[in-house]
Design an enzyme around this catalytic site. Structure first.
Site, PDB file in Angstrom:
ATOM      1  CB  CYS A   2      23.594   5.591   6.025  1.00 10.75           C
ATOM      2  SG  CYS A   2      24.091   5.755   4.311  1.00 10.75           S
ATOM      3  NE  ARG A  27      19.390   2.909   9.616  1.00 11.40           N
ATOM      4  CZ  ARG A  27      18.394   3.758   9.811  1.00 11.40           C
ATOM      5  NH1 ARG A  27      17.448   3.456  10.685  1.00 11.40           N
ATOM      6  NH2 ARG A  27      18.335   4.892   9.180  1.00 11.40           N
ATOM      7  CD1 TRP A  75      21.880  -0.152   1.326  1.00  3.65           C
ATOM      8  CD2 TRP A  75      21.179   1.713   0.306  1.00  3.65           C
ATOM      9  NE1 TRP A  75      21.014  -0.517   0.326  1.00  3.65           N
ATOM     10  CE2 TRP A  75      20.571   0.599  -0.318  1.00  3.65           C
ATOM     11  CE3 TRP A  75      20.881   2.980  -0.170  1.00  3.65           C
ATOM     12  CZ2 TRP A  75      19.694   0.724  -1.384  1.00  3.65           C
ATOM     13  CZ3 TRP A  75      20.008   3.107  -1.236  1.00  3.65           C
ATOM     14  CH2 TRP A  75      19.420   1.979  -1.829  1.00  3.65           C
ATOM     15  CG  ASN A 100      20.618   8.103   7.393  1.00  7.58           C
ATOM     16  OD1 ASN A 100      20.525   7.696   6.234  1.00  7.58           O
ATOM     17  ND2 ASN A 100      19.670   7.947   8.295  1.00  7.58           N
ATOM     18  N   GLY A 101      21.370  10.021   4.679  1.00  3.94           N
ATOM     19  CA  GLY A 101      20.470  10.856   3.882  1.00  3.94           C
ATOM     20  C   GLY A 101      21.120  11.248   2.569  1.00  3.94           C
ATOM     21  CD  GLU A 480       3.881  -8.877   1.767  1.00  2.79           C
ATOM     22  OE1 GLU A 480       3.963  -7.949   0.955  1.00  2.79           O
ATOM     23  OE2 GLU A 480       4.724  -9.073   2.659  1.00  2.79           O
ATOM     24  CE  LYS A 484       7.984  -9.941   2.416  1.00  3.75           C
ATOM     25  NZ  LYS A 484       7.446  -8.772   3.010  1.00  3.75           N
ATOM     26  CD  GLU A 487      11.412  -8.127   0.716  1.00  3.16           C
ATOM     27  OE1 GLU A 487      10.401  -8.311   1.398  1.00  3.16           O
ATOM     28  OE2 GLU A 487      12.039  -7.060   0.719  1.00  3.16           O
ATOM     29  CG  HIS A 503      -7.258 -10.599 -20.395  1.00  3.17           C
ATOM     30  ND1 HIS A 503      -8.174 -10.537 -21.417  1.00  3.17           N
ATOM     31  CD2 HIS A 503      -7.943 -11.005 -19.294  1.00  3.17           C
ATOM     32  CE1 HIS A 503      -9.365 -10.863 -20.945  1.00  3.17           C
ATOM     33  NE2 HIS A 503      -9.261 -11.166 -19.663  1.00  3.17           N
ATOM     34  CE  LYS A 602      12.283  -3.739   8.660  1.00  2.84           C
ATOM     35  NZ  LYS A 602      11.362  -4.719   8.066  1.00  2.84           N
TER      36      LYS A 602
HETATM   37  O1  M6R Z   1       8.908   1.185   6.615  1.00  2.00           O
HETATM   38  P1  M6R Z   1       7.868   1.034   5.567  1.00  2.00           P
HETATM   39  O2  M6R Z   1       6.755   0.125   5.974  1.00  2.00           O
HETATM   40  O3  M6R Z   1       7.319   2.348   5.089  1.00  2.00           O
HETATM   41  O4  M6R Z   1       8.586   0.355   4.342  1.00  2.00           O
HETATM   42  C1  M6R Z   1       7.942   0.164   3.129  1.00  2.00           C
HETATM   43  C2  M6R Z   1       8.705  -0.794   2.253  1.00  2.00           C
HETATM   44  O5  M6R Z   1       9.986  -0.308   2.005  1.00  2.00           O
HETATM   45  C3  M6R Z   1       8.808  -2.183   2.877  1.00  2.00           C
HETATM   46  O6  M6R Z   1       7.561  -2.712   3.179  1.00  2.00           O
HETATM   47  C4  M6R Z   1       9.538  -3.139   1.916  1.00  2.00           C
HETATM   48  O7  M6R Z   1       8.757  -3.370   0.798  1.00  2.00           O
HETATM   49  C5  M6R Z   1       9.888  -4.448   2.618  1.00  2.00           C
HETATM   50  N1  M6R Z   1      11.257  -4.759   2.397  1.00  2.00           N
HETATM   51  C6  M6R Z   1       9.110  -5.604   2.140  1.00  2.00           C
HETATM   52  O8  M6R Z   1       9.408  -6.759   2.835  1.00  2.00           O
END
Ligand code: M6R
Length: 607
Positions: A2, A27, A75, A100-101, A480, A484, A487, A503, A602
């Site tokens: 949020c 976010r 959110w 938020n939270g 990574e 990417k 997501e 395996h 985010k």
């Molecule tokens: O703000 P942070 O780096 O702690 O966030 C960690 C993950 O939530 C963040 O890297 C997430 O995996 C990204 N969406 C990846 O692109």
């Protein structure tokens, strides 16, 4: 997660709130709303969907007219995204809040409030806090907030309007971030700096358990006992342009292109006389030398940066490094204590699991080092030692430039540690440091070839599922690349250590399945090639990312992208760029919302 904003000034509050909320869209959210003091009391407009839906609703049904109010992007956690669950929420006639939270004990509180005859309209935990504030309110907002906070457990930031205190916004936080911005004749609250940058760069950071009051006279702060607090006014060093797309189609693409500059900003100030120098961050060769073991703890992409860190540190400094997912680390009674170094990597500096992991490590006596992008964030403030990455604001949910600067820092640390331990000599350390400084130019060259990658990505669009494979650093990178892609393109993919395929996982290969192989490590090249041949022989369509000196045969690669070659150790800095662009173009070509992928936020401030 949020986003909260609030405005006190002379402008049309609804417009400012919606504009400020638009800067927090990154976010992640699924509904939005505002509450404004008007001639008729506090009026609320809220809607499921995007800010555009809220604006449309206000166009049709009328916009709350006033100069003071609060706004929110939600959110969903407690209750589905819907108009009624959207914030702001009222608690009786007197209190209106945005939140938020997560209120962890909301169920118990709700039962208590229902027993007192309170009626709820939403499924949210937020409405419970609104009702609780209303229950305790007897004309003194600070007293009501302080009393309600005694009952509530969890992490939260709140923006609060009391109907009989028109023109005033109250704010309070526990764990979840909140800033108070101060401009010419106007004041703001916000969950993050980009929301206020258009209006002011000056802000205060609200600390845990602090209450802020904003009105036409200014801002003031107090603790839960009502004692006045004097706070330092900070200046954001991110300019407006940093939070705008500047002609790029998406923030993600802009941020990929910003990587060369981000590396320079992060690395150059930490080099002295050709060698890494992190003493300003509280790190000296002596301190590094004495740690018994190193843990790197993080989530998602930041954890993948930690994987690169592990390979680099172990290879050149010969110190064992354990990389752990923060949400696992914190609940598995980690075997750490005095003499251990825990490196927490986080772009936002607010990730709930990473923050909790860091606090646990501190409690157990370990030394904590934070590698963080967001200035003044919780992780940055609570760590024993701190290295800021200077990527600037990262708006796209998919992390790219933050990853790049995180791994840059892993290199700096690895080099300094290796030198401190006597595992490399000064000449070698200088050579590696100089190479690190060359990476921005190589990355710029790769970015000029983005059309080649766009063409490659076209061949992935219909895939149900695909694999990323690699060995050593290339495996770390594959993880990574795979994250990417999934997501933002929503194509299922997994990363595998190339040697592990046979395996079990190789049984998944079917005719036409795309396999992206990363092969940049010369020492492992022959082995990786064998693994590529194994998948090719079973019908996989292979996409190879390799060094420029390698000319693969047709029985290895259907498609190939060659990157400039530097020392093997530094190849992830270059090879990650095509992987980022493959994911970006696959997402664009599939018509997805690249910067705001479904279900994701985010800044993950809940566990
Ligand atoms: O703000 P942070 O780096 O702690 O966030 C960690 C993950 O939530 C963040 O890297 C997430 O995996 C990204 N969406 C990846 O692109």
């Amino acid at each position: 997660m949020c986003g909260i904003v609030g405005y006190v000034g002379k402008k049309c509050c609804a417009d400012v709130l919606v504009d400020a909320l638009s800067k927090l869209e990154y976010r992640g959210y699924d509904s939005a709303g505002i509450a404004v003091f008007t001639e008729n009391g506090i009026e609320i407009a809220k809607s499921k969907g995007r800010l555009a839906d809220l604006s449309e609703k206000m166009k049709n049904e009328g916009k709350p007219d006033g100069n003071v109010g609060i706004g929110h992007t939600r959110w969903a956690t407690h209750g589905e995204p819907s108009d009624v669950n959207s914030h702001p929420h009222r608690g009786g006639e007197k209190v209106t809040i945005v939140h938020n939270g997560i209120i962890e004990n909301y169920k118990k509180l709700k039962e208590m409030l229902i027993a007192k005859g309170r009626v709820f309209v939403s499924e949210t935990d937020t409405e419970v806090v609104a009702q609780l504030l209303d229950l305790y309110y007897e004309g003194d907002p600070v007293a009501a907030i302080a009393r309600a906070m005694q009952d509530v457990t969890g992490s939260f930031a709140l923006g609060i309007l009391f109907a009989d205190h028109p023109g005033k916004i109250y704010a309070v936080r526990r764990e979840s971030p909140l800033i108070v911005g101060v401009g010419e004749d106007e004041r703001f609250i916000a969950s993050d700096v980009p929301a206020i940058l258009k209006y002011t760069a000056k802000y205060y950071l609200l600390e845990h358990e602090e209450i802020a009051l904003l009105d036409e006279n200014g801002v003031s702060f107090c603790d839960m006992q009502g004692n006045t607090i004097t706070k330092e006014l900070l200046t954001a060093d991110w300019d407006m342009d940093a939070a705008e797309k500047q002609g790029y189609e998406h923030f993600m693409l802009k941020e990929i292109h910003e990587q060369p500059e981000s590396i320079k900003r992060t690395v150059m100030p930490r080099i002295e006389n050709g060698l890494p120098d992190l003493h300003e961050c509280g790190i000296t060769p002596e301190s590094l030398r004495n740690f018994r073991s190193i843990y790197i703890v993080a989530c998602g992409t930041a954890m993948h940066a930690g994987m690169v860190g592990k390979y680099v540190i172990e290879k050149i400094a010969r110190v064992p490094v354990i990389v752990d997912i923060a949400s696992e680390f914190r609940y598995r009674e980690p075997l750490i204590g005095e003499g251990d170094l825990i490196i927490i990597i986080s772009q936002s500096g607010e990730t709930a699991d990473s923050l909790a992991a860091m606090r646990l490590a501190k409690k157990l006596g370990a030394t904590t080092l934070a590698v963080v992008n967001a200035k003044g964030s919780s992780i940055a403030r609570e760590a024993d030692m701190l290295i800021y990455t200077h990527a600037g604001p990262e708006i796209a949910v998919a992390s790219t430039k933050a990853y790049m600067v995180q791994i840059s820092v892993m290199y700096l640390l690895g080099f300094e540690l290796a030198l401190a331990k006597g595992k490399i000599d000064e000449a070698e350390c200088r050579r590696l440091t100089a190479l690190l400084l060359e990476t921005p130019d190589y990355i710029a060259q790769i970015l000029e070839r983005k059309d080649e990658i766009e063409a490659m990505a076209k061949h992935l669009l219909d895939a149900q599922s695909l694999l990323y494979i690699g060995r050593g650093l290339d495996y770390a990178l594959s993880m990574e690349g795979s994250l990417k892609l999934k997501e933002i393109s929503y194509i299922h993919s997994e990363a595998y250590a190339a040697g592990e395929l046979k395996h079990g996982t190789i049984s998944l290969i079917y005719k036409g399945m795309p396999v992206i192989a990363v092969d940049t490590q010369k020492a492992l090249h022959e082995k990786t090639v064998s693994n590529i041949k194994e998948v090719k022989a079973r019908g996989a369509v292979t996409f190879l990312v390799c060094g420029e000196s390698y000319q693969p045969d047709a029985d290895i690669a259907d498609y190939c992208f060659r990157v400039p070659e530097i020392d093997d150790l530094l190849m992830p800095m270059l090879a990650v760029v095509p992987l980022q662009l493959i994911a970006y173009h696959a997402s664009v070509q599939r018509g997805n919302d690249v910067d705001k992928p479904r279900n994701l936020a985010k800044s993950v401030t809940v566990e």
